[in-house]
Design a protein around this motif. Structure first.
Motif, PDB file in Angstrom:
ATOM      1  N   THR A 171       4.495 -30.972 -23.255  1.00 25.03           N
ATOM      2  CA  THR A 171       4.949 -32.117 -24.039  1.00 25.03           C
ATOM      3  C   THR A 171       6.375 -31.891 -24.551  1.00 25.03           C
ATOM      4  OG1 THR A 171       4.122 -31.155 -26.092  1.00 25.03           O
ATOM      5  CG2 THR A 171       2.578 -32.505 -24.812  1.00 25.03           C
ATOM      6  N   PRO A 172       7.056 -32.949 -24.979  1.00 29.29           N
ATOM      7  CA  PRO A 172       8.396 -32.781 -25.559  1.00 29.29           C
ATOM      8  C   PRO A 172       8.394 -31.819 -26.746  1.00 29.29           C
ATOM      9  CG  PRO A 172       8.021 -35.088 -25.032  1.00 29.29           C
ATOM     10  CD  PRO A 172       6.715 -34.376 -24.808  1.00 29.29           C
ATOM     11  N   SER A 173       7.384 -31.913 -27.586  1.00 27.48           N
ATOM     12  CA  SER A 173       7.306 -31.003 -28.734  1.00 27.48           C
ATOM     13  C   SER A 173       7.180 -29.557 -28.283  1.00 27.48           C
ATOM     14  CB  SER A 173       6.105 -31.370 -29.614  1.00 27.48           C
ATOM     15  OG  SER A 173       6.314 -32.598 -30.266  1.00 27.48           O
ATOM     16  N   PHE A 174       6.372 -29.328 -27.256  1.00 30.05           N
ATOM     17  CA  PHE A 174       6.193 -27.966 -26.750  1.00 30.05           C
ATOM     18  C   PHE A 174       7.516 -27.417 -26.233  1.00 30.05           C
ATOM     19  CE2 PHE A 174       5.411 -24.993 -23.297  1.00 30.05           C
ATOM     20  CZ  PHE A 174       4.526 -24.094 -23.875  1.00 30.05           C
TER      21      PHE A 174
ATOM     22  N   LEU B 259       9.452 -31.445 -15.114  1.00 33.60           N
ATOM     23  CA  LEU B 259       9.352 -32.820 -15.609  1.00 33.60           C
ATOM     24  C   LEU B 259      10.306 -33.762 -14.890  1.00 33.60           C
ATOM     25  CD1 LEU B 259       9.105 -32.006 -19.416  1.00 33.60           C
ATOM     26  CD2 LEU B 259       7.262 -32.891 -17.967  1.00 33.60           C
ATOM     27  N   ALA B 260      11.453 -33.234 -14.473  1.00 32.09           N
ATOM     28  CA  ALA B 260      12.442 -34.070 -13.791  1.00 32.09           C
ATOM     29  C   ALA B 260      12.242 -34.102 -12.284  1.00 32.09           C
ATOM     30  CB  ALA B 260      13.853 -33.573 -14.117  1.00 32.09           C
ATOM     31  N   GLY B 261      11.389 -33.209 -11.777  1.00 30.99           N
ATOM     32  CA  GLY B 261      11.129 -33.173 -10.344  1.00 30.99           C
ATOM     33  C   GLY B 261      12.305 -32.673  -9.530  1.00 30.99           C
ATOM     34  N   ILE B 262      13.011 -31.661 -10.044  1.00 33.82           N
ATOM     35  CA  ILE B 262      14.156 -31.092  -9.332  1.00 33.82           C
ATOM     36  C   ILE B 262      14.007 -29.574  -9.280  1.00 33.82           C
ATOM     37  CG2 ILE B 262      15.698 -32.969 -10.017  1.00 33.82           C
ATOM     38  CD1 ILE B 262      16.865 -31.152 -12.140  1.00 33.82           C
ATOM     39  N   PRO B 263      14.729 -28.892  -8.365  1.00 32.78           N
ATOM     40  CA  PRO B 263      14.642 -27.429  -8.288  1.00 32.78           C
ATOM     41  C   PRO B 263      15.162 -26.768  -9.562  1.00 32.78           C
ATOM     42  CG  PRO B 263      15.636 -28.345  -6.294  1.00 32.78           C
ATOM     43  CD  PRO B 263      15.577 -29.460  -7.294  1.00 32.78           C
TER      44      PRO B 263
ATOM     45  N   ASN C 282      12.189 -37.917 -18.814  1.00 32.69           N
ATOM     46  CA  ASN C 282      11.488 -38.877 -19.680  1.00 32.69           C
ATOM     47  C   ASN C 282      11.187 -38.305 -21.060  1.00 32.69           C
ATOM     48  OD1 ASN C 282      11.318 -41.076 -17.797  1.00 32.69           O
ATOM     49  ND2 ASN C 282       9.705 -39.930 -16.719  1.00 32.69           N
ATOM     50  N   MET C 283      12.125 -37.551 -21.587  1.00 37.95           N
ATOM     51  CA  MET C 283      11.984 -37.024 -22.942  1.00 37.95           C
ATOM     52  C   MET C 283      12.378 -38.104 -23.944  1.00 37.95           C
ATOM     53  SD  MET C 283      11.037 -33.808 -22.571  1.00 37.95           S
ATOM     54  CE  MET C 283      11.625 -32.659 -23.782  1.00 37.95           C
ATOM     55  N   PRO C 284      11.771 -38.143 -25.116  1.00 41.68           N
ATOM     56  CA  PRO C 284      12.086 -39.190 -26.104  1.00 41.68           C
ATOM     57  C   PRO C 284      13.516 -39.048 -26.629  1.00 41.68           C
ATOM     58  CG  PRO C 284      10.589 -37.549 -27.022  1.00 41.68           C
ATOM     59  CD  PRO C 284      10.686 -37.264 -25.559  1.00 41.68           C
ATOM     60  N   PRO C 285      14.291 -40.110 -26.639  1.00 43.32           N
ATOM     61  CA  PRO C 285      15.684 -40.051 -27.099  1.00 43.32           C
ATOM     62  C   PRO C 285      15.831 -39.485 -28.511  1.00 43.32           C
ATOM     63  CG  PRO C 285      15.246 -42.145 -26.014  1.00 43.32           C
ATOM     64  CD  PRO C 285      13.922 -41.460 -26.161  1.00 43.32           C
ATOM     65  N   SER C 286      14.834 -39.709 -29.365  1.00 42.14           N
ATOM     66  CA  SER C 286      14.932 -39.239 -30.751  1.00 42.14           C
ATOM     67  C   SER C 286      15.016 -37.719 -30.860  1.00 42.14           C
ATOM     68  CB  SER C 286      13.726 -39.739 -31.556  1.00 42.14           C
ATOM     69  OG  SER C 286      12.517 -39.234 -30.998  1.00 42.14           O
ATOM     70  N   LEU C 287      14.558 -37.005 -29.820  1.00 43.96           N
ATOM     71  CA  LEU C 287      14.589 -35.534 -29.865  1.00 43.96           C
ATOM     72  C   LEU C 287      15.877 -34.957 -29.276  1.00 43.96           C
ATOM     73  CD1 LEU C 287      10.969 -34.367 -28.908  1.00 43.96           C
ATOM     74  CD2 LEU C 287      12.017 -34.510 -31.166  1.00 43.96           C
TER      75      LEU C 287
END
Length: 382
Positions: A258-261, A281-285, A309-314
């Motif tokens: 998760t983003p928090s993790f 998470l981004a699907g890249i090497p 797809n991380m939340p902008p607020s973080l």
């Protein structure tokens, strides 16, 4: 070996004393002098054969005191003939133990054969040898008393495999000292870690978790488990993993990435985990993720942040943490990691006030921990 070769330390009279001396003390002294000469002089094949003949006579018919002089004097010598060492290793305890502890000419086959049918004193002696192969430690685990196995587990020169360790745990399922000795090993086979994790509780379980990498799925299951003893920190476990990519994949499959993790991991200084997390998470090497995360400007981090797809607020918290990473100078001392974690957490907490309560409590707890760790080191040095 002729008498002329031995003239400096051993006369013809000494040889006669060794074979036909009036007292055991005379024969023991002559044996000691012969053995010292064997151990300190480079011998020709002829001299070595002659010396072996004399030693065979000693081993076969000499008194206990004389045999002990031979065993103690040549216990660590590579010049002791292997067949004589094997005979002495099966002699009475006071003669055998020095050889079993130290003799480099006893091979694994000798040691395993002895372990199968000896009393604990000899098992302990073998466990104390400078080095022990997996073959010998497996025999210890199969035949020795628990104390001798524990002695070997504390021996830094002893190699163990999962077969031997598992056998020891099966033979002594309630031996706490045995379990503790395994936990303290620098490397623990995965199967043994699993077996111990199922049995241990309390402080010893915590030490197992902190010191040895759990298999990814097992670490996740334990962290998810509501049992009090399963207070496992998946971020700390990440630092123990050899295959970080697989570990991160398992976290993702189990919904734990998760983003928090990821933010917590970054504040804890587990940058490698963060890099692999963004890559997953981004699907890249990973190599591309590394370049984006560590981009000197602001575009790289923002790009991978959005792609993951991380939340902008973080984002401000991640940006602050990455800045600390790039600003920190490491001097190669043991305090590097402590200083880095402390500064990382403090900066994020100072610059980013809208952290979720759960993450805030986690980071404050870790900040207290690193402060305590730094104070303990300061007191120890002072």
């Amino acid at each position: 070996m002729g008498v002329s070769t031995l003239r400096v330390n051993l006369s013809e009279a000494d040889i006669r004393a060794l074979i036909k001396g009036d007292t055991d003390e005379d024969r023991a002294l002559a044996c000691y002098r012969l053995c010292r000469r064997i151990d300190t002089v480079t011998l020709t094949d002829e001299e070595r054969a002659y010396a072996e003949q004399i030693l065979q006579i000693v081993v076969t018919g000499a008194a206990e005191r004389v045999r002990r002089a031979l065993a103690v004097t040549l216990k660590a010598s590579p010049n002791l003939p292997p067949e004589i060492a094997a005979k002495l290793a099966r002699d009475i305890e006071s003669i055998a133990v020095p050889l079993l502890e130290s003799s480099p000419v006893l091979n694994d086959e000798d040691l395993v054969e002895i372990l199968e049918s000896v009393e604990p004193a000899r098992q302990y002696a073998i466990a104390r040898r400078e080095t022990l192969s997996e073959t010998v430690t497996t025999a210890l685990c199969n035949f020795a008393v628990d104390g001798a196995i524990i002695e070997a587990l504390h021996n830094g020169g002893a190699e163990f495999n999962d077969v031997g360790m598992t056998r020891a745990l099966d033979r002594f399922p309630t031996a706490r000292a045995l379990q503790e000795a395994m936990v303290e090993r620098p490397i623990l086979p995965v199967l043994v870690s699993e077996k111990l994790a199922a049995r241990l509780t309390g402080e010893l379980f915590d030490r197992l978790v902190e010191k040895h990498a759990m298999p990814p799925q097992m670490a996740i299951d334990l962290a998810t488990n509501t049992r009090e003893r399963a207070g496992i920190d998946l971020i700390a476990q990440a630092g123990l993993q050899a295959d970080m990519k697989r570990y991160v994949q398992q976290l993702h499959l189990n919904g734990r990435l998760t983003p928090s993790f990821v933010l917590r991991a970054l504040c804890q200084g587990e940058v490698r985990l963060v890099e692999y997390a963004f890559a997953e998470l981004a699907g890249i090497p990973h190599n591309k993720a590394w370049l984006l995360v560590h981009d000197g400007g602001t575009m790289g981090l923002r790009a991978i942040f959005e792609r993951a797809n991380m939340p902008p607020s973080l984002y401000p918290a991640f940006r602050a943490a990455i800045e600390v990473l790039h600003e920190t100078e490491f001097d190669g001392t043991a305090d590097d990691r402590i200083r880095f974690r402390k500064r990382m957490i403090e900066r994020v907490l100072t610059r980013f006030q809208s952290i979720p309560d759960e993450d805030l409590n986690y980071l404050l707890e870790k900040l207290d921990y690193v402060r305590e760790e730094a104070e303990e080191k300061r007191v120890a040095v002072g």
